[in-house]
Scaffold this motif. Structure first.
Motif, PDB file in Angstrom:
ATOM      1  N   TYR A  27       1.283  -1.209  -0.042  1.00 44.59           N
ATOM      2  CA  TYR A  27       0.107   0.253  -0.006  1.00 44.59           C
ATOM      3  C   TYR A  27       0.660   1.133  -0.668  1.00 44.59           C
ATOM      4  CZ  TYR A  27      -3.461  -2.605   1.999  1.00 44.59           C
ATOM      5  OH  TYR A  27      -4.539  -3.871   1.513  1.00 44.59           O
ATOM      6  N   GLY A  28       0.652   2.659  -0.788  1.00 44.29           N
ATOM      7  CA  GLY A  28       0.620   3.319  -0.605  1.00 44.29           C
ATOM      8  C   GLY A  28       0.733   4.100   1.443  1.00 44.29           C
ATOM      9  N   TYR A  29       1.292   5.372   1.773  1.00 46.34           N
ATOM     10  CA  TYR A  29       1.350   6.034   2.636  1.00 46.34           C
ATOM     11  C   TYR A  29       0.840   7.516   2.858  1.00 46.34           C
ATOM     12  CZ  TYR A  29       2.644   0.968   5.250  1.00 46.34           C
ATOM     13  OH  TYR A  29       3.026   0.317   5.680  1.00 46.34           O
ATOM     14  N   ILE A  30      -0.016   7.563   3.878  1.00 47.57           N
ATOM     15  CA  ILE A  30      -0.153   9.169   4.287  1.00 47.57           C
ATOM     16  C   ILE A  30       0.505   9.795   5.582  1.00 47.57           C
ATOM     17  CG2 ILE A  30      -2.056  11.111   4.544  1.00 47.57           C
ATOM     18  CD1 ILE A  30      -3.865   8.658   3.055  1.00 47.57           C
ATOM     19  N   ARG A  31       0.614  10.487   4.634  1.00 54.13           N
ATOM     20  CA  ARG A  31       1.216  10.256   6.613  1.00 54.13           C
ATOM     21  C   ARG A  31       0.527  11.971   7.004  1.00 54.13           C
ATOM     22  NH1 ARG A  31       4.350  15.138   7.886  1.00 54.13           N
ATOM     23  NH2 ARG A  31       5.321  15.690   6.107  1.00 54.13           N
ATOM     24  N   SER A  32       0.227  11.812   8.487  1.00 55.69           N
ATOM     25  CA  SER A  32      -0.688  13.650   9.128  1.00 55.69           C
ATOM     26  C   SER A  32       0.619  14.453   9.618  1.00 55.69           C
ATOM     27  CB  SER A  32      -0.880  11.922   9.687  1.00 55.69           C
ATOM     28  OG  SER A  32      -0.157  11.679  11.082  1.00 55.69           O
ATOM     29  N   GLY A  33      -0.288  15.925   8.462  1.00 55.68           N
ATOM     30  CA  GLY A  33       0.223  16.410  10.055  1.00 55.68           C
ATOM     31  C   GLY A  33      -0.760  17.243  10.996  1.00 55.68           C
ATOM     32  N   ASP A  34      -0.786  18.528  10.917  1.00 58.11           N
ATOM     33  CA  ASP A  34      -1.454  19.186  12.022  1.00 58.11           C
ATOM     34  C   ASP A  34      -2.658  18.260  12.516  1.00 58.11           C
ATOM     35  OD1 ASP A  34       0.803  20.528  12.382  1.00 58.11           O
ATOM     36  OD2 ASP A  34      -0.186  22.466  11.181  1.00 58.11           O
ATOM     37  N   ALA A  35      -2.921  18.308  13.782  1.00 59.84           N
ATOM     38  CA  ALA A  35      -3.914  17.563  13.716  1.00 59.84           C
ATOM     39  C   ALA A  35      -5.252  19.017  13.539  1.00 59.84           C
ATOM     40  CB  ALA A  35      -4.817  17.870  15.688  1.00 59.84           C
ATOM     41  N   MET A  36      -6.663  18.317  13.318  1.00 63.03           N
ATOM     42  CA  MET A  36      -7.715  19.500  12.741  1.00 63.03           C
ATOM     43  C   MET A  36      -8.800  17.909  13.397  1.00 63.03           C
ATOM     44  SD  MET A  36      -7.129  19.870   8.774  1.00 63.03           S
ATOM     45  CE  MET A  36      -8.408  20.893   9.103  1.00 63.03           C
ATOM     46  N   GLY A  37      -9.080  18.811  14.985  1.00 64.69           N
ATOM     47  CA  GLY A  37     -10.155  17.513  15.562  1.00 64.69           C
ATOM     48  C   GLY A  37      -9.838  16.356  16.291  1.00 64.69           C
ATOM     49  N   GLU A  38     -10.730  15.363  15.086  1.00 64.31           N
ATOM     50  CA  GLU A  38     -10.197  14.461  14.753  1.00 64.31           C
ATOM     51  C   GLU A  38      -9.842  13.999  13.507  1.00 64.31           C
ATOM     52  OE1 GLU A  38     -12.965  10.692  16.695  1.00 64.31           O
ATOM     53  OE2 GLU A  38     -14.417  12.589  16.609  1.00 64.31           O
ATOM     54  N   ALA A  39      -9.423  14.695  12.672  1.00 63.14           N
ATOM     55  CA  ALA A  39      -8.614  14.785  11.702  1.00 63.14           C
ATOM     56  C   ALA A  39      -7.113  15.140  11.975  1.00 63.14           C
ATOM     57  CB  ALA A  39      -8.813  15.489  10.809  1.00 63.14           C
ATOM     58  N   PHE A  40      -6.637  14.846  10.222  1.00 61.10           N
ATOM     59  CA  PHE A  40      -5.149  15.665  10.322  1.00 61.10           C
ATOM     60  C   PHE A  40      -5.208  16.461   9.005  1.00 61.10           C
ATOM     61  CE2 PHE A  40      -4.839  12.435  13.497  1.00 61.10           C
ATOM     62  CZ  PHE A  40      -3.927  12.851  14.685  1.00 61.10           C
ATOM     63  N   LYS A  41      -4.175  17.453   8.953  1.00 59.76           N
ATOM     64  CA  LYS A  41      -3.645  17.975   7.709  1.00 59.76           C
ATOM     65  C   LYS A  41      -2.541  16.831   7.098  1.00 59.76           C
ATOM     66  CE  LYS A  41      -4.315  21.430   5.845  1.00 59.76           C
ATOM     67  NZ  LYS A  41      -5.228  22.179   4.902  1.00 59.76           N
ATOM     68  N   VAL A  42      -2.965  16.774   6.508  1.00 62.33           N
ATOM     69  CA  VAL A  42      -2.092  15.636   5.314  1.00 62.33           C
ATOM     70  C   VAL A  42      -0.702  16.285   5.479  1.00 62.33           C
ATOM     71  CG1 VAL A  42      -1.837  14.418   2.933  1.00 62.33           C
ATOM     72  CG2 VAL A  42      -3.776  14.553   3.460  1.00 62.33           C
ATOM     73  N   GLY A  43      -0.031  15.657   5.800  1.00 64.12           N
ATOM     74  CA  GLY A  43       1.436  16.015   5.644  1.00 64.12           C
ATOM     75  C   GLY A  43       1.864  15.317   3.914  1.00 64.12           C
ATOM     76  N   GLU A  44       2.080  14.227   3.788  1.00 60.12           N
ATOM     77  CA  GLU A  44       2.833  13.997   2.433  1.00 60.12           C
ATOM     78  C   GLU A  44       1.106  12.344   2.324  1.00 60.12           C
ATOM     79  OE1 GLU A  44       6.723  13.036   2.004  1.00 60.12           O
ATOM     80  OE2 GLU A  44       6.827  12.347   4.008  1.00 60.12           O
ATOM     81  N   PHE A  45       1.638  12.377   0.598  1.00 64.75           N
ATOM     82  CA  PHE A  45       2.019  10.888   0.335  1.00 64.75           C
ATOM     83  C   PHE A  45       2.923  10.208   0.428  1.00 64.75           C
ATOM     84  CE2 PHE A  45      -2.583  12.885  -0.267  1.00 64.75           C
ATOM     85  CZ  PHE A  45      -3.464  11.804   0.164  1.00 64.75           C
ATOM     86  N   VAL A  46       2.766   9.276   0.474  1.00 72.13           N
ATOM     87  CA  VAL A  46       4.707   8.316   0.103  1.00 72.13           C
ATOM     88  C   VAL A  46       3.989   7.050  -0.598  1.00 72.13           C
ATOM     89  CG1 VAL A  46       5.495   9.213   1.853  1.00 72.13           C
ATOM     90  CG2 VAL A  46       4.390   7.241   2.078  1.00 72.13           C
ATOM     91  N   GLU A  47       4.890   6.885  -1.971  1.00 72.26           N
ATOM     92  CA  GLU A  47       4.339   5.855  -1.930  1.00 72.26           C
ATOM     93  C   GLU A  47       4.552   4.377  -1.512  1.00 72.26           C
ATOM     94  OE1 GLU A  47       4.281   5.179  -5.606  1.00 72.26           O
ATOM     95  OE2 GLU A  47       4.262   7.218  -5.866  1.00 72.26           O
TER      96      GLU A  47
END
Length: 469
Positions: free
Chosen positions: A152-172
């Motif tokens: 699978y590809g991965y998503i790195r979480s960034g700053d919190a937005m409640g129970e969600a997060f800004k996307v830090g980056e998508f990685v292969e």
């Protein structure tokens, strides 16, 4: 109100021999009694959702329509003239919803071939996504990893937005060591390929980051046609569209990407080992479907479609039996099944393309036997359905009714044929077959002639739009 957009393309070649090019995994009941497409729709029961918008291709259109009809919820079926990946497919849906519902139409984009075992957790994640999407965010659902998965590809979480997060980056897709570091950090999620956003916001971001895709999709939607249950776009214009995924075209470039963690027993069922993982097992770790006997075996997956399959003393093995093929594979090598499919395709063998059972809008047929100058089929015609008015240049046909009643057109005569009766269709004679009754019509067709290919059909009339203009 949420508008589900379901992407039902793909070939699922790693699940051969059950999944074939003309009848891939999303249309099969791999994890329950319903097909994966149907489970994707019924999984939304309890969510404030409208009828689905399904993106399909020409080859699968009648399968999609039939499976939606079985649910009593047809929705909208948009046909892609050719696969151009997920960004254009979702653009077609967004343009359709913008036209009918406006820019604020809330889209929940799903794949038709995922397993989600915890429906309540899935619904909670959808509820969390709604206010974010309404506020103009492009929401993706990141799967809480259960291990260092390299597929699978991965998503790195960034700053919190409640129970969600800004996307830090998508990685292969990472190697095993990197995947383990992702899992250990607690900041990475598997990329599920599921999204929520408004139609207007998606189109706006697409215009900003990949305007050529939007331009081609808009041009293809400028002259749509409606054919039975289907929406057809302009083929020539759509074929100008670049091939790109939502991730590459939009999500990796936008500043409005948000990820919601999802821990709901998700699996994209991309291999036989993945299917073994999500199914209920016996005390020895075996998964069986169909007429199967297992003796002193562990961690096997055995699927029988037609015959009794018995396995003795096997560990970590996949066995799949269908009417025309048998697969035996080590669980650690199941990704290599795709190599078998590629070899079948290169040899021009039919087993990569379709099953012995071939589905048509009027029903199905099973090729029972064939030789150099004959072929025998068992044909099932649904109540009220009719095959096209047609003729053949190279073959004659003999029809024997097994059950039900057939309405037959044979040249200039039309008559009924009932159980244990038959009729003969000579070469070159215009003919048609219809089921006027309330129960399925079953008959045996014996073909004979110098050429028996399916392309020896000249259609004169067809209620399913298959007559060439």
């Amino acid at each position: 109100m949420i508008y589900p957009v379901i992407m039902a393309g793909g070939s699922g070649s790693r699940l051969w021999p059950l999944s074939r090019k003309l009848y891939p995994k999303q249309f099969l009941p791999l994890h329950g009694d319903s097909t994966m497409l149907q489970e994707t729709i019924t999984r939304l029961n309890g969510v404030q959702a409208k009828s689905p918008v399904v993106i399909s291709n020409e080859e699968h259109r009648f399968i999609v329509a039939e499976q939606l009809h079985q649910l009593g919820d047809l929705g909208t079926i948009i046909l892609e003239p050719d696969g151009r990946n997920t960004a254009p497919a979702v653009a077609l849906a967004a343009l359709t919803l913008k036209h009918t519902e406006g820019d604020d139409a809330l889209m929940l984009v799903l794949a038709a071939d995922h397993v989600i075992q915890d429906q309540s957790a899935f619904h909670r994640a959808i509820e969390q996504a709604v206010p974010l999407a309404k506020a103009g965010e492009l929401v993706t659902f990141g799967i809480v990893p259960t291990g260092p998965e390299t597929g699978y590809g991965y998503i790195r979480s960034g700053d919190a937005m409640g129970e969600a997060f800004k996307v830090g980056e998508f990685v292969e897709k990472p190697d095993l060591e990197t995947a383990q570091s992702y899992v250990d950090s607690g900041k990475y999620y598997w990329n599920s390929g599921m999204f929520m956003f408004t139609a207007g916001q998606y189109l706006s971001e697409l215009k900003k980051h990949q305007p050529d895709i939007l331009a081609a999709c808009e041009a293809s939607m400028a002259d749509v046609s409606h054919d039975l249950d289907f929406v057809r776009v302009d083929k020539d214009e759509f074929l100008k569209c670049p091939d790109d995924s939502i991730d590459y075209a939009v999500m990796e470039k936008t500043e409005r990407a948000v990820v919601i963690p999802l821990d709901a027993g998700w699996n994209d069922v991309g291999s036989w080992s993945a299917l073994w993982e999500v199914n209920e097992k016996d005390q020895h770790g075996n998964v069986t479907r169909g007429d199967v006997m297992v003796h002193e075996s562990n961690n096997t997956y055995v699927n029988s479609e037609e015959k009794l399959v018995a396995v003795v003393g096997l560990d970590n093995i996949i066995v799949v039996e269908t009417k025309d093929a048998v697969l035996v594979a080590d669980q650690n090598r199941v990704q290599d099944v795709k190599s078998i499919v590629n070899e079948l395709k290169s040899q021009g063998r039919s087993e990569y393309l379709h099953h012995r059972y071939v589905y048509r809008p009027w029903g199905k047929y099973d090729s029972i036997d064939n030789g150099s100058r004959h072929q025998v089929k068992r044909i099932t015609v649904k109540p009220g359905a009719k095959l096209s008015v047609q003729m053949h240049h190279h073959r004659a046909e003999h029809w024997i009714v097994v059950s039900g009643t057939a309405k037959v057109t044979n040249g200039d005569k039309t008559f009924l044929v009932t159980e244990n009766e038959s009729t003969y269709i000579p070469v070159g004679v215009v003919h048609a077959l219809e089921n006027p009754g309330k129960v399925p019509l079953e008959l045996i067709e014996v073909q004979s002639g110098s050429y028996l290919g399916e392309d020896d059909i000249v259609r004169f009339e067809d209620r399913y739009g298959r007559v060439e203009s």
